[in-house]
Design an enzyme around this catalytic site. Sequence first.
Site, PDB file in Angstrom:
ATOM      1  N   LYS A  55      17.185   4.130   0.955  1.00 31.85           N
ATOM      2  CA  LYS A  55      18.120   4.104   2.093  1.00 31.85           C
ATOM      3  C   LYS A  55      19.359   3.344   1.660  1.00 31.85           C
ATOM      4  O   LYS A  55      19.468   2.130   1.898  1.00 31.85           O
ATOM      5  CB  LYS A  55      17.499   3.338   3.266  1.00 31.85           C
ATOM      6  CG  LYS A  55      16.386   4.023   4.005  1.00 31.85           C
ATOM      7  CD  LYS A  55      16.065   3.195   5.253  1.00 31.85           C
ATOM      8  CE  LYS A  55      14.612   3.260   5.613  1.00 31.85           C
ATOM      9  NZ  LYS A  55      14.245   2.313   6.681  1.00 31.85           N
TER      10      LYS A  55
ATOM     11  N   ASP B  39      14.712  -0.173   0.704  1.00 34.98           N
ATOM     12  CA  ASP B  39      15.461  -0.294   1.962  1.00 34.98           C
ATOM     13  C   ASP B  39      16.595  -1.311   1.746  1.00 34.98           C
ATOM     14  O   ASP B  39      17.654  -0.958   1.247  1.00 34.98           O
ATOM     15  CB  ASP B  39      14.461  -0.716   3.043  1.00 34.98           C
ATOM     16  CG  ASP B  39      15.055  -0.816   4.433  1.00 34.98           C
ATOM     17  OD1 ASP B  39      16.108  -0.210   4.676  1.00 34.98           O
ATOM     18  OD2 ASP B  39      14.463  -1.492   5.293  1.00 34.98           O
TER      19      ASP B  39
ATOM     20  N   ARG C  96       0.797  -1.200   0.000  1.00 31.05           N
ATOM     21  CA  ARG C  96       0.000   0.000   0.000  1.00 31.05           C
ATOM     22  C   ARG C  96       0.843   1.269   0.000  1.00 31.05           C
ATOM     23  O   ARG C  96       0.342   2.350  -0.252  1.00 31.05           O
ATOM     24  CB  ARG C  96      -0.880   0.005   1.273  1.00 31.05           C
ATOM     25  CG  ARG C  96      -2.083  -0.913   1.137  1.00 31.05           C
ATOM     26  CD  ARG C  96      -2.726  -1.171   2.507  1.00 31.05           C
ATOM     27  NE  ARG C  96      -2.264  -2.476   2.988  1.00 31.05           N
ATOM     28  CZ  ARG C  96      -2.742  -3.026   4.110  1.00 31.05           C
ATOM     29  NH1 ARG C  96      -3.610  -2.373   4.850  1.00 31.05           N
ATOM     30  NH2 ARG C  96      -2.324  -4.194   4.488  1.00 31.05           N
ATOM     31  N   GLY C  97       2.136   1.112   0.289  1.00 32.92           N
ATOM     32  CA  GLY C  97       2.991   2.272   0.540  1.00 32.92           C
ATOM     33  C   GLY C  97       3.042   3.330  -0.542  1.00 32.92           C
ATOM     34  O   GLY C  97       3.249   4.503  -0.256  1.00 32.92           O
TER      35      GLY C  97
ATOM     36  N   ARG D  37       0.100   6.538   7.570  1.00 31.47           N
ATOM     37  CA  ARG D  37       0.148   6.698   6.114  1.00 31.47           C
ATOM     38  C   ARG D  37      -0.414   8.039   5.667  1.00 31.47           C
ATOM     39  O   ARG D  37      -0.084   8.552   4.605  1.00 31.47           O
ATOM     40  CB  ARG D  37      -0.649   5.578   5.423  1.00 31.47           C
ATOM     41  CG  ARG D  37      -0.057   4.183   5.589  1.00 31.47           C
ATOM     42  CD  ARG D  37      -0.701   3.229   4.576  1.00 31.47           C
ATOM     43  NE  ARG D  37      -0.486   1.838   4.920  1.00 31.47           N
ATOM     44  CZ  ARG D  37       0.572   1.109   4.543  1.00 31.47           C
ATOM     45  NH1 ARG D  37       1.520   1.667   3.821  1.00 31.47           N
ATOM     46  NH2 ARG D  37       0.682  -0.154   4.876  1.00 31.47           N
TER      47      ARG D  37
HETATM   48  P1  IMP Z   1      13.141  -3.825   1.334  1.00 29.85           P
HETATM   49  O1  IMP Z   1      12.713  -5.136   0.756  1.00 29.85           O
HETATM   50  O2  IMP Z   1      13.961  -4.003   2.562  1.00 29.85           O
HETATM   51  O3  IMP Z   1      13.821  -2.926   0.325  1.00 29.85           O
HETATM   52  O4  IMP Z   1      11.854  -3.114   1.899  1.00 29.85           O
HETATM   53  C1  IMP Z   1      10.970  -2.477   1.082  1.00 29.85           C
HETATM   54  C2  IMP Z   1       9.641  -2.282   1.762  1.00 29.85           C
HETATM   55  O5  IMP Z   1       9.742  -2.226   3.180  1.00 29.85           O
HETATM   56  C3  IMP Z   1       9.049  -0.970   1.335  1.00 29.85           C
HETATM   57  O6  IMP Z   1       8.216  -1.140   0.247  1.00 29.85           O
HETATM   58  C4  IMP Z   1       8.292  -0.516   2.557  1.00 29.85           C
HETATM   59  O7  IMP Z   1       6.993  -0.992   2.513  1.00 29.85           O
HETATM   60  C5  IMP Z   1       9.004  -1.160   3.704  1.00 29.85           C
HETATM   61  N1  IMP Z   1       9.924  -0.201   4.362  1.00 29.85           N
HETATM   62  C6  IMP Z   1      11.267  -0.204   4.335  1.00 29.85           C
HETATM   63  N2  IMP Z   1      11.786   0.827   5.009  1.00 29.85           N
HETATM   64  C7  IMP Z   1      10.728   1.511   5.481  1.00 29.85           C
HETATM   65  C8  IMP Z   1      10.610   2.710   6.265  1.00 29.85           C
HETATM   66  O8  IMP Z   1      11.580   3.380   6.665  1.00 29.85           O
HETATM   67  N3  IMP Z   1       9.345   3.092   6.553  1.00 29.85           N
HETATM   68  C9  IMP Z   1       8.240   2.404   6.126  1.00 29.85           C
HETATM   69  N4  IMP Z   1       8.306   1.299   5.384  1.00 29.85           N
HETATM   70  C10 IMP Z   1       9.546   0.854   5.066  1.00 29.85           C
HETATM   71 MG    MG Z   2       5.888  -0.919   0.436  1.00 24.25          MG
END
Ligand code: IMP
Ligand code: MG
Length: 178
Positions: free
Chosen positions: A133, A105, A45-46, A167
Amino acid sequence: MRYPEISKILVPEDELRRTVGRLAAAINLSYRDLEKELMVVGLLRGSFIFMADLVRQLEVPLVVDFMTLSSYGDGTVSSGDVKVVMDLDSSIENRDVLLVEDIVDTGRTFSKVVRMLQNRNPRSLKVCSLLSKPSARVVEVHIDFCGLEIANEFAVGYGLDYRQRFRNLPYIGVIDPP
Ligand code: IMP
Ligand code: MG
């Protein structure tokens, strides 16, 4: 402050507006020579607020579709286990696809979804993320259109959540998870 959990504002509203404008300008430029409508694919949903603002500044003919993945469960630490909870409605074969994400992330979610979509043989696939990040990266990913790089803090607001909350904040803030 309405939300005592928010320790600081990371990206205020005017900076979000400028960032979305800059991304939209770059995307408009890069898709000048489309053959068919651009398919803008949002990860739920982000990305819903970011994507709503972004597509309203795109000047190319486009359609939208959404996909829901599970990665985090309810916490703040990436599990690396990514599943498709809701798939796209339409085929992306031979289409120009722009994938829209809220934040990259560790890069696990993005790399998995990019690989999955590439296997469906789109004509082209580019990726856009509002936030990144870099210092949290575990899997290397290429982001074609990246809004802002942030430090390794937990960001909420403008679509991003902590346990489904926050959100609706019009800015991006940082929370200190317990
Ligand atoms: P990744 O697989 O670690 O790159 O994470 C990606 C997903 O984790 C993103 O689509 C977000 O939904 C969630 N996420 C990662 N970091 C954050 C943050 O700082 N705040 C909120 N959601 C995050
Ligand atoms: Mg997300």
